[in-house]
Scaffold this motif. Structure first.
Motif, PDB file in Angstrom:
ATOM      1  N   LEU A 136      -4.896   4.413  -6.637  1.00 20.78           N
ATOM      2  CA  LEU A 136      -5.764   5.487  -7.119  1.00 20.78           C
ATOM      3  C   LEU A 136      -5.318   6.860  -6.629  1.00 20.78           C
ATOM      4  N   LYS A 137      -4.346   6.895  -5.698  1.00 28.48           N
ATOM      5  CA  LYS A 137      -3.817   8.175  -5.221  1.00 28.48           C
ATOM      6  C   LYS A 137      -2.756   8.750  -6.159  1.00 28.48           C
ATOM      7  N   LEU A 138      -2.326   7.961  -7.116  1.00 29.83           N
ATOM      8  CA  LEU A 138      -1.230   8.379  -8.002  1.00 29.83           C
ATOM      9  C   LEU A 138      -1.793   9.210  -9.156  1.00 29.83           C
ATOM     10  N   ARG A 139      -2.100  10.449  -8.871  1.00 32.30           N
ATOM     11  CA  ARG A 139      -2.794  11.297  -9.842  1.00 32.30           C
ATOM     12  C   ARG A 139      -1.914  11.722 -11.009  1.00 32.30           C
ATOM     13  N   GLN A 162       3.849  10.046  -4.960  1.00 26.38           N
ATOM     14  CA  GLN A 162       2.950  11.007  -5.589  1.00 26.38           C
ATOM     15  C   GLN A 162       3.427  11.511  -6.943  1.00 26.38           C
ATOM     16  N   SER A 174       0.820  -1.208   0.000  1.00 26.06           N
ATOM     17  CA  SER A 174       0.000   0.000   0.000  1.00 26.06           C
ATOM     18  C   SER A 174       0.858   1.264   0.000  1.00 26.06           C
ATOM     19  N   GLY A 179       1.063   4.191  -2.691  1.00 26.10           N
ATOM     20  CA  GLY A 179       0.260   5.411  -2.724  1.00 26.10           C
ATOM     21  C   GLY A 179       1.020   6.657  -2.322  1.00 26.10           C
ATOM     22  N   LYS A 180       2.179   6.495  -1.700  1.00 31.46           N
ATOM     23  CA  LYS A 180       2.990   7.638  -1.270  1.00 31.46           C
ATOM     24  C   LYS A 180       3.882   8.175  -2.393  1.00 31.46           C
ATOM     25  N   GLU A 218      -4.702   1.919  -3.017  1.00 29.81           N
ATOM     26  CA  GLU A 218      -3.873   3.131  -2.895  1.00 29.81           C
ATOM     27  C   GLU A 218      -3.303   3.584  -4.244  1.00 29.81           C
TER      28      GLU A 218
END
Length: 594
Positions: free
Chosen positions: A453-456, A433, A427, A430-431, A451
């Motif tokens: 999905l946090k990689l915008r 970025q 997980s 997700g950090k 997580e």
């Protein structure tokens, strides 16, 4: 004074104000331009001596006297590997049609293009066949009028006539006219040696008449684009070597340890300098792309799209209006190919580049230049250590080093675990970025954590593997289980390979148009048809779509009622089709359908 009157400054003052205004505009423009150049580019801009000046880019310590003239003095008996290509080229010159033909000798620097051309030029059969001939060395620092005067002098000498006195004071157009009139009804051979750019050939070609006397022009060049303009192209891919029978073991040593031999062998040092000319001629942004080739292992085929993604992640690619970064990077790669600094190793079935490689000699130049610039750290050994601060790390053969060294991954843009035994993604992903590419091809990953999905900023999500299942499906391809809200990844350009047979056929659930250009979806069932078509409607930038059905399942794609993506170029459908989707004839950009 009339209060309604406008103030009218004097003309000198107005001119001064205009100059100040223009200077301000230029300053603002330069500031905007500098903002658009990535941090990586600014660093490289400073490192490379005269950045962005192409052929004028030179560095202290790179001064070197061109020894091209030595190639013109070699006898055929001094050369190895010359007879076969010479015979082939002589045949082209004397046996082809009656029209004027242009023959290009193309290849990277140092391969012997000039030597080969000179042996052909001096061949007795060639001398007898052509009544007029001239050898012109162009090089990067040529001056057009001097070049044309050289042609005039050589042609009049071959015709045993004195050069007109007024030729010294003629301009380019007048000199071209003299050359054309002299050659109009003659069978001639002109060699233009070391032509770097197309405009150099364009400036001369109209002085060489396209008569029906069987005339020929030979170009030697490192530029493949220039070679394509000729009807006959001969690629020089080997190296023409001078004989030294007393040191027959020398070439065996070169074969075993090319890098060490280039550094320690005086004969090969000159070759290194010749090859370095091609590097010095590159604009700074291509220099950084070229140096990046040093991270790949020797004899390793370099995937075309992988290289492009790496360049984009590094910030080497400058944004251009109306183009995706990947498209601009593709232009960069084509320019390196055209300059003979890269070679195509493998193509796809429809002719697109799949993998490329560097010539062994050029690879040594890349590694040497990379080392000089502290461009990258290569970890080959199990127990190697690297500096606390590094920009690029390439690990060959082992992952053990990663566990033994602590790295800051916050700014990581490209992560490849391709062909490893990695089965799960933590997980912690997700950090990351700033991550733009996650390459898990041929790893053992079947699911991705939410997580992800946090990689915008994620642009490329590549997850698939091959598994042996049966004789009939020995190469079955598997992807990853679909995430329901994967459409929130608004930067995603390529999505491969998502499984759609879990009642989750809607790849992109956002109602807004999605920027994704390439989608590959497997395990499609008939019941997924409506939601798949709904997803396709949202993919307005889609250029490539691949759909693989579950065994014996029908691909039902009849539910697309809005206009299909107009940029779609490649469509791959694997499965049973009851009828061809009605919207396919409306794909104006389609170039391949399977």
């Amino acid at each position: 004074m009339n209060p309604t009157s406008a103030y009218a400054p004097s003309r000198p003052l107005l001119m001064a104000e205009c100059k100040l205004l223009m200077a301000s505009i230029r300053n603002t423009r330069d500031q905007i331009k500098n903002q658009n150049i990535s941090a990586g580019h600014r660093i490289l801009h400073q490192k490379f001596c005269v950045a962005g000046q192409g052929a004028n880019s030179t560095c202290a310590g790179n001064e070197w006297q061109d020894q091209r003239g030595d190639a013109l003095l070699l006898d055929r008996t001094d050369l190895v590997g010359i007879d076969k290509p010479t015979k082939k080229l002589v045949g082209w010159l004397v046996n082809e049609g009656t029209g004027r033909e242009v023959v290009s000798l193309a290849g990277m620097g140092g391969l012997g293009k000039t030597t080969l051309a000179k042996q052909v030029y001096d061949d007795s059969e060639v001398k007898k066949h052509f009544s007029m001939h001239a050898w012109i060395t162009v090089s990067r620092s040529y001056k057009m009028e001097e070049l044309l005067k050289d042609i005039v002098q050589q042609l009049f000498s071959a015709d045993r006539k004195p050069v007109p006195r007024e030729a010294d004071n003629m301009n380019s157009n007048q000199l071209k006219t003299i050359i054309k009139e002299l050659l109009q009804n003659r069978r001639y051979l002109i060699v233009l040696d070391d032509v770097w750019h197309i405009n150099e050939w364009d400036a001369v070609k109209y002085a060489l008449p396209t008569n029906n006397c069987g005339s020929r022009v030979i170009l030697t060049t490192r530029n493949a684009d220039l070679a394509f303009t000729s009807r006959i192209e001969y690629e020089v891919s080997g190296i023409l070597a001078t004989k030294d029978m007393r040191r027959i073991d020398e070439w065996e040593m070169v074969r075993r340890s090319l890098g060490a031999e280039i550094e320690g062998n005086d004969k090969l040092k000159n070759l290194k300098k010749v090859l370095s000319l091609s590097f010095n001629d590159l604009p700074y942004y291509l220099k950084s792309c070229f140096l990046y080739l040093s991270i790949f292992p020797e004899d390793h085929p370099i995937e075309h799209m992988r290289l492009i993604r790496l360049w984009v992640a590094e910030g080497f690619v400058e944004a251009k209006y109306g183009k995706e970064l990947e498209d601009v990077a593709g232009d960069y790669l084509n320019e390196l190919l055209n300059r003979s600094l890269l070679q195509v190793a493998e193509t796809t079935s429809d002719g697109r580049i799949k993998t490329c490689r560097t010539h062994d000699l050029l690879r040594e130049i890349v590694i040497s230049k990379s080392r000089e610039q502290n461009f990258a750290v290569i970890a080959k050994e199990h127990n190697v250590t690297w500096p606390d601060r590094l920009r690029r790390l390439s690990i060959h053969n082992t992952l053990q080093n990663v566990q033994q060294n602590r790295l800051s991954t916050y700014n990581l843009k490209y992560l490849s675990l391709k062909s490893t035994k990695v089965a799960t993604i933590p997980s912690y992903i997700g950090k990351l970025q700033h991550l733009e590419t996650l390459d898990l091809k041929h790893a053992h990953v079947t699911e991705l954590p939410v997580e992800i999905l946090k990689l915008r900023k994620l642009r490329h999500l590549l997850v698939y593997r091959y598994e042996y299942e049966s004789y009939a499906h020995f190469h079955s391809k598997h992807g990853f289980k679909a995430l329901e809200k994967i459409g929130v990844l608004r930067s995603l350009q390529k999505l491969c390979l998502i499984e759609a047979n879990l009642g989750n056929g809607n790849i992109m659930r956002n109602s807004e148009a999605n920027p994704t250009e390439k989608v590959r979806c497997s395990k499609v069932e008939k019941e997924d048809g409506k939601t798949l078509c709904s997803s396709i409607e949202n993919l307005s930038n889609l250029r490539a779509l691949s759909l693989l059905s579950v065994e014996d399942e029908i691909l039902d794609l009849q539910h697309l009622f809005s206009p299909p993506p107009q940029l779609l170029q490649r469509l791959y459908l694997t499965g049973r089709l009851e009828t061809l989707p009605h919207w396919i004839p409306n794909l104006a950009s389609l170039v391949r359908r399977i």
